[in-house]
Scaffold this motif. Structure first.
Motif: not given
Length: 325
Positions: A121-150
């Motif tokens: 988590i440290n390596v993957s999350h560091a180097g972004m502002s809080v705002e950039e990180f949260q925008a990226d996290a929201r986009a990931w949650l909305a667009s990335t499909e879970h491996p089994t649930s569909g």
């Protein structure tokens, strides 16, 4: 007149639905225990009445409000971002845990335990502002499909628990999320998913630094490392720091929530502790004692003696997901 009669008939028809505050819960002992507790603390004429300002309810997030298998969703997000960074700069893979994570070796990744997960988590999350990180996290949650649930990860919140949050708010409870997940990650989606505002999220704190950009803009940067872990015995500490009151209700699903329930239910007056037991291998996942994520052993053994409600997902819930209603 006809319109008024029609409206009355419609209201009568809807009445039973509106009267049920937890329509996605089956009529079992768990549902009855929740409603009995809420009614007891909101009845002004009862000895069990609790003033609205003291009706604090705390909920874990991973495995309690949202699914957590085959790994915590923040960990899945971190793995995606780690692989992207490693593709650009392989030198960041400085440890066996990071190398295993990049290669999709779950056994090697889990060999590092929580420290290894924190490293990812440290390596993957560091180097972004809080705002950039949260925008990226929201986009990931909305667009990335879970491996089994569909479903997308963001759609895998639990409908019965969202109903419970709404029911409590309607009865003048103040609802907080108290989670071992990262505070910036959970705050990125908690308001949209649960109607819980950012200031009512108590969570693990990463190191954050105030900086001025080259263009002169003040910002908060995520710098890596952990400042405070809001898990196990850390949860009561986090609650007192972030809320300042002992809750009257605590809800979790794993032994990481044990101390939160223990501390909450040790208080004077009416209290409710509740653990969600993942028993539904068809609609969600079935796991407890042997799981890497969301292990439930001590809570499973002691819930009965402590008077905690043990929710059986397979039997107590008519519906699971909010994302496929």
């Amino acid at each position: 007149m006809k319109r008024a009669i029609a409206a009355l008939i419609g209201a009568l028809a809807l009445g039973p639905c509106l009267a049920d505050p937890l329509p996605s819960w089956n009529n079992t002992g768990s549902k009855a225990a929740i409603i009995d507790f809420v009614e007891s603390v909101t009845d002004k004429d009862a000895d069990t009445f609790v003033p609205a300002e003291d009706r604090i309810a705390v909920f874990d997030n991973d495995g309690t409000l949202i699914s957590e298998q085959p790994m915590y969703f923040q960990a899945a997000y971190a793995l995606d971002r780690l692989r992207e960074k490693a593709a650009e700069d392989p030198s960041i893979l400085e440890s066996d845990v990071l190398k295993a994570a990049n290669e999709g070796d779950m056994k090697g990744m889990m060999a590092g335990g929580m420290e290894g997960l924190s490293e990812i988590i440290n390596v993957s999350h560091a180097g972004m502002s809080v705002e950039e990180f949260q925008a990226d996290a929201r986009a990931w949650l909305a667009s990335t499909e879970h491996p089994t649930s569909g479903l997308t990860y963001g759609d895998m919140t639990f409908q019965p628990m969202v109903e419970l949050l709404t029911y409590l708010r309607d009865q003048n409870f103040k609802v907080y999320i108290v989670t071992g997940g990262g505070v910036d990650f959970v705050r990125a989606f908690a308001e949209d998913a649960y109607n819980v505002p950012p200031e009512q999220v108590v969570a693990t704190l990463g190191n954050t630094e105030y900086q001025i950009s080259e263009g002169g803009t003040p910002m908060l940067m995520k710098t890596g490392g952990i400042f405070f872990i809001d898990d196990k015995a850390g949860k009561p500490v986090g609650i007192m720091r972030g809320i300042g009151k002992r809750p009257v209700m605590a809800v979790g699903n794993s032994d990481g929530d044990f101390q939160m329930l223990e501390w909450t239910t040790a208080g004077a007056g009416p209290r409710l502790g509740m653990l969600l037991h993942h028993t539904d291998g068809e609609r969600e996942f079935a796991y407890d004692r042997d799981s890497h994520f969301g292990k439930l052993a001590d809570g499973l053994d002691q819930a009965g003696d402590r008077g905690w409600v043990l929710v059986d997902m397979a039997n107590d819930w008519e519906t699971v997901w909010t994302g496929n209603q």
